[in-house]
Scaffold this motif. Sequence first.
Motif, PDB file in Angstrom:
ATOM      1  N   PRO A 187     -27.074   2.077 -21.688  1.00  0.00           N
ATOM      2  CA  PRO A 187     -27.320   1.077 -20.629  1.00  0.00           C
ATOM      3  C   PRO A 187     -27.466  -0.341 -21.162  1.00  0.00           C
ATOM      4  O   PRO A 187     -27.338  -1.296 -20.399  1.00  0.00           O
ATOM      5  CB  PRO A 187     -28.631   1.564 -19.993  1.00  0.00           C
ATOM      6  N   ILE A 224     -24.158   5.962 -17.409  1.00  0.00           N
ATOM      7  CA  ILE A 224     -25.079   6.947 -16.833  1.00  0.00           C
ATOM      8  C   ILE A 224     -25.222   6.761 -15.334  1.00  0.00           C
ATOM      9  O   ILE A 224     -25.507   7.716 -14.604  1.00  0.00           O
ATOM     10  CB  ILE A 224     -26.445   6.852 -17.538  1.00  0.00           C
ATOM     11  N   THR A 225     -25.017   5.550 -14.851  1.00  0.00           N
ATOM     12  CA  THR A 225     -25.147   5.293 -13.421  1.00  0.00           C
ATOM     13  C   THR A 225     -24.131   6.058 -12.590  1.00  0.00           C
ATOM     14  O   THR A 225     -24.269   6.144 -11.364  1.00  0.00           O
ATOM     15  CB  THR A 225     -24.987   3.782 -13.144  1.00  0.00           C
ATOM     16  N   CYS A 249     -28.852   9.872 -10.892  1.00  0.00           N
ATOM     17  CA  CYS A 249     -29.411   8.606 -11.395  1.00  0.00           C
ATOM     18  C   CYS A 249     -29.835   7.726 -10.228  1.00  0.00           C
ATOM     19  O   CYS A 249     -28.999   7.338  -9.398  1.00  0.00           O
ATOM     20  CB  CYS A 249     -28.376   7.887 -12.260  1.00  0.00           C
ATOM     21  N   ALA A 299     -32.751   2.699 -11.471  1.00  0.00           N
ATOM     22  CA  ALA A 299     -33.205   3.236 -12.758  1.00  0.00           C
ATOM     23  C   ALA A 299     -33.020   2.216 -13.864  1.00  0.00           C
ATOM     24  O   ALA A 299     -31.956   1.589 -13.979  1.00  0.00           O
ATOM     25  CB  ALA A 299     -32.451   4.521 -13.092  1.00  0.00           C
ATOM     26  N   GLN A 304     -32.657   5.824 -17.504  1.00  0.00           N
ATOM     27  CA  GLN A 304     -31.269   6.272 -17.635  1.00  0.00           C
ATOM     28  C   GLN A 304     -31.079   7.078 -18.911  1.00  0.00           C
ATOM     29  O   GLN A 304     -30.471   8.160 -18.900  1.00  0.00           O
ATOM     30  CB  GLN A 304     -30.327   5.068 -17.632  1.00  0.00           C
ATOM     31  N   ARG A 305     -31.564   6.554 -20.009  1.00  0.00           N
ATOM     32  CA  ARG A 305     -31.426   7.281 -21.272  1.00  0.00           C
ATOM     33  C   ARG A 305     -32.112   8.638 -21.207  1.00  0.00           C
ATOM     34  O   ARG A 305     -31.577   9.647 -21.689  1.00  0.00           O
ATOM     35  CB  ARG A 305     -32.010   6.452 -22.412  1.00  0.00           C
ATOM     36  N   ARG A 326     -30.089  11.264 -19.146  1.00  0.00           N
ATOM     37  CA  ARG A 326     -28.944  11.810 -19.883  1.00  0.00           C
ATOM     38  C   ARG A 326     -29.391  12.773 -20.969  1.00  0.00           C
ATOM     39  O   ARG A 326     -28.813  13.858 -21.139  1.00  0.00           O
ATOM     40  CB  ARG A 326     -28.120  10.678 -20.485  1.00  0.00           C
ATOM     41  N   SER A 344     -26.520   6.959 -26.504  1.00  0.00           N
ATOM     42  CA  SER A 344     -27.099   6.051 -25.515  1.00  0.00           C
ATOM     43  C   SER A 344     -27.945   4.950 -26.135  1.00  0.00           C
ATOM     44  O   SER A 344     -28.594   4.198 -25.402  1.00  0.00           O
ATOM     45  CB  SER A 344     -27.954   6.845 -24.508  1.00  0.00           C
TER      46      SER A 344
END
Length: 646
Positions: free
Chosen positions: A88, A309-310, A315, A319, A324-325, A328, A380
Amino acid sequence: MVEAALATDGINAPREALSAAFAYTAEPVERLIATERGRERIHPARLRFVRVGGEAALELSLRLFGCAGNTWERNERNDTCWASPADPASTTAKWMLPPIEFWRGPDGKPTAALSVTMPGADRVVEVIGRASELLAEGDGRRGYDLTADLLLNGQEDPCLMVAQVYRTPEGDFWAWPTVKGNNRTKSRHQILNTDQAELLTAPDLTAALQLWTAERNAELEHADSDEHPARLALQVAVVEARLVAGCTKPELLYQTVQAGNRRDHIHANLGFTSNNQDRAIGRRVLEEYRAAGIINDTVFGVLAGDLPITRLSECPPDAGVCEQRDLRCMLLLAQFFPVAGDNRRRPLIRKAMAEPHGELLNSQHTTERLRAYSALCSVSWPEAWNPRVDDKTVPVANARVGVALSGKSAVDLLAVADKDDDAFGELIRYRAPQWLAAFKLADADRGSMGAQANRGAGGEPGAAFRARRGIPDVLAAMNARRARAVGLLREIAAAMEEGRAPLRVDSFGKVDAAGDVANQAWFDEAFPKGTGLRLPKPAYTAPPSGLAMGKQVQQPLFRAAPPPSNRELADRKKAGVRSLLDQIESFTKDLATRIDDARSHAAAAGMNPAWEANESERLNVQAANVIERLKHAVEGTRPPENGDRS
């Protein structure tokens, strides 16, 4: 040749790509074309269907000039050197590869070609040049000089190439990257003295090739022996190549061709870096899930590191970086340790990881899964860490039945970690190792003096040598200082959001007023080595009842663990007894060694006796008391006499 190829069943590469490839053809066209019913087509002997990554691809074999093709910037070996869309915080990264897509023809139909959009032709040259440099840096433990071998013996194995267009404001540049045989392509360009980027961006490829040929012929005229570089270059002046000229599912072309490149790096003989190799292994597992329809292309792309990741439906729109990390990574953990009853994932991961069929999962298998999982998680973050940081975070017993998580995000866990034991335990076990490694506060100890390198922060004066310690000791030390550990984890989460280094925290978990940056030397002082409290083992989750009845149970995203039974608690305590006795036995051996060492040094110093009488008597009494307590404690393990079971 282009018209014949477009008229051949199975070939669906675009016209522009075929033109770019056929410009390098180094054999008579008559050998490549067959006439059927008055129409010219590519000779059937030059085509073959192969299955790669679960999909079919059509390969076209022909002989090309040795300067054909360019190095593949997405080579699995160099994965850690490029920023990922799954990070991200990668929007400002200098070396980030743009998303790759499939190319649509003028009629809107998908074709057997890949497409990437670049800001300009200069960027294309930079990316290809960097890809070639990274190959030279990561050549592994090759026992011979590849360039010298090609000079003397030529290229024996064909390279596999795929069509790819670099889209820029200056125009479209059609290339054929080598998805298998990158090192050979790089060495050929070096031997032939060609610039692959110049050929790619040349306004007239035919004219550029004619100029290059004239220059090489001029060099040959002045070559006075068979050892002259120009004469040696003839060994690779013409090489065998295989072009991916068609595929059944162009939408999956990248996954199809990358699967072959990935397979070359899973059990590679050249010994590539552990991160790149473990990532290749992890993606192999995800490929099996995708091919079986367990995860869709979007989930595969995110977990493999190709998509942001979005794109995940799980998600939240708001976030942050940390959430986000964490989403995942926990999704990856669920893929590598599926729960008992998930009869779809469990056999597939055993196959992909090459674990023996019919044998229980052991510590080696668990470690290999954890390292593949950890290496994929580091995608990530801006920098990859040593995947050994996650070793032993999942005990073998839990690996066999699957990892059960609370289903809460790291943000939610951090909010209650100072009061909730389960939340704190989940953070320490499954988040802390990676967070500490990402910010260089701890790493996997290699057991050597080289592991004690200076790890001070930001040019601090003086050397700061870290203690040689493993991650289990680090986590145990944090477990013993809960307030400070929770404060540090909260500060690391805040640092992720703000794109900075974490600051030091005091013993109460508050950010240090001085505002000093946390580093490994400070961490070792704040959480001293050998002063920790071992983490309790995660709760054991029994297989669901559906498994006994032969029913297939779909694995949920996360699964909460039920409270342990009295039998499970008894088994844990008995295991703890065995562990303590093993430690005591080890301590007694160490005690005897130290007594001998003390006696030797005392004798060398002329101390006779080594211990004074009162000191020796005190030590003997203390040892006797310990022995008596041990005997009394272990007596409780004997079965009752005379059949008394009360």
